[in-house]
Scaffold this motif. Sequence first.
Motif, PDB file in Angstrom:
ATOM      1  N   TRP A 156      49.522  68.592  77.391  1.00  0.00           N
ATOM      2  CA  TRP A 156      50.697  69.449  77.247  1.00  0.00           C
ATOM      3  C   TRP A 156      51.234  69.314  75.834  1.00  0.00           C
ATOM      4  N   GLY A 161      55.068  73.826  70.729  1.00  0.00           N
ATOM      5  CA  GLY A 161      53.624  74.025  70.632  1.00  0.00           C
ATOM      6  C   GLY A 161      52.928  73.071  69.689  1.00  0.00           C
ATOM      7  N   SER A 257      44.908  79.050  82.830  1.00  0.00           N
ATOM      8  CA  SER A 257      46.030  79.891  82.395  1.00  0.00           C
ATOM      9  C   SER A 257      46.109  81.144  83.252  1.00  0.00           C
ATOM     10  N   ASN A 318      57.529  69.084  80.318  1.00  0.00           N
ATOM     11  CA  ASN A 318      56.114  69.057  80.687  1.00  0.00           C
ATOM     12  C   ASN A 318      55.916  68.461  82.077  1.00  0.00           C
ATOM     13  N   ARG A 321      56.485  71.394  84.268  1.00  0.00           N
ATOM     14  CA  ARG A 321      55.333  72.308  84.191  1.00  0.00           C
ATOM     15  C   ARG A 321      54.151  71.757  84.990  1.00  0.00           C
ATOM     16  N   ARG A 394      50.151  80.113  74.684  1.00  0.00           N
ATOM     17  CA  ARG A 394      51.551  80.010  75.101  1.00  0.00           C
ATOM     18  C   ARG A 394      52.198  81.390  75.171  1.00  0.00           C
ATOM     19  N   PRO A 398      52.882  81.970  79.463  1.00  0.00           N
ATOM     20  CA  PRO A 398      53.964  80.991  79.277  1.00  0.00           C
ATOM     21  C   PRO A 398      54.004  79.890  80.327  1.00  0.00           C
ATOM     22  N   ALA A 401      51.867  77.093  79.064  1.00  0.00           N
ATOM     23  CA  ALA A 401      52.357  76.596  77.777  1.00  0.00           C
ATOM     24  C   ALA A 401      51.266  76.093  76.835  1.00  0.00           C
ATOM     25  N   GLY A 402      50.069  76.664  76.915  1.00  0.00           N
ATOM     26  CA  GLY A 402      48.999  76.300  75.990  1.00  0.00           C
ATOM     27  C   GLY A 402      48.175  75.103  76.395  1.00  0.00           C
TER      28      GLY A 402
END
Length: 502
Positions: A156, A161, A257, A318, A321, A394, A398, A401-402
């Motif tokens: 994360w 980012g 994703s 995170n 998430r 991201r 979203p 978050a990448g």
Amino acid sequence: MPTYRRKAALLALSVVSVATALTGAGAPLARAAPGAPASSLEWKPCARPGGPAAQECAELPVPLDYADPDGPRITLAVSRLRSDRPAARRGTLLVIPGGPGGSGVQRLTQKGNALSRELAGAYDIVALDPRGVGGSTKASCGLDPADRWLVTLRSWAGPDGETAENAARARRIADACAREGGPVLRSFTTANEVRDIDRFRQALGERKLSAWGVSYGTYVGAVYAQTYPHRTDRWVLDSSGDPDPRRLARGWLANMSQGADDRFPDFAAWAADPARDAEGLRLAEHPEQVEPLLLELAARLDREPKESDVAGTPLTGNGLRQTLQNALYGDALFPGLARLVRAAQDPAARPTLPPELARPLPDTDAAVMVGVICNDVRWPQGAAGYEEAVAADRAAHPLTAGMPVNVTPCSFWKDRPREEPTRITDRGPSNILMIQNLRDPSTPYSGALKMRRALGDRARLVTVDHGGHGVYLAGTNTCGDRAVTHYLTTGTRPHQDTYCAP
């Protein structure tokens, strides 16, 4: 830990379940059931709470390196549940766990009773703990506890980012595994798990195996079917990923994703349902409000982590998430996520962290988690390009978050893969049944379609209009369960790809 919480902890490429040590007093070599082949394994009773009373366990020695079959050996924990209807028995069904890092022995404990009822004595049901897992020979990387938390092993990114800290941690983990892991860690590969399965088949005295593989276990199963096609009987692949041999785990991770995007509307609809009012878990009046709410809350926790029930371990953005990713695995996990969100919103509350966020993973679990994915295929080396990839992902996705495209220890791995990955093809017997949820957060439907195309006429696909990871015996769709049970018990698949309504 509840079944669905355990299931969420078996995240593909992330969380590994810890099987308890093999138990049971010594017993003589078990006699084969009538109609069953003789086994060379010394089976001992090993019943566990909540599992089948007749479960047995043994140890299987295998070569550390199959290129040196007379060299050092390691041991694998194996387990079985013999058919209680010898006259109905037609073979042996192998349960292949997910992961990498899932325990087959634990999976048999969890699902053995349900499988026995469903299959009506048609099979002895067996499983093994892959190298590095549960009761099998393990390796250690000697990682610092700070590098073994789920939210640090999963890459994360920082609040805006940033990936520099991820890259530094990934390099530390790779360096430690190179120093401490040794030949055992280097042997953690899909190819060796497939060889170990065939060694298990031989020890069982079976000419062929049937199988039920789930998540990463579908790739293991597909590679076995490609490598030993004449040893496969009835083969079920449940929740498959893209088998592209150039990417493998890197591609599976990146696909999460899209998987989260596919699945999240199910949670949003649940969290906005007026029925949640009575439970105190309604998060918004309308489903479209739920995602902005969660994103804003995660951003606030990035800036100001909230003290939790675990001393010294606050709830971070995170952490929220990651809890979301876990909760998308099954509808039964939605209430836990909603309670965490409610507690995070309440200035007077102290959130209770879910178990998988409350402590570091054991070092041996972290080792197998990274070992398999880094040993199987070469990843792009070094840290260059990840910050740009994370920024793009991201923006496009979203909710994740990448993280799915961020740097991992594999980008600094010292040993090159020693074998080329297996390419899954349409060459082999037409005896594979695939089953897949339409909205899978871990192995999205788009990736499963690539496995289906690769297998060609070898496979049929049952598509289930449901969300979550794992289909068969998950208690979510009787149509899907019937299709798998019918195939395993009669050998008859749908004539063509088919669809199961909600």
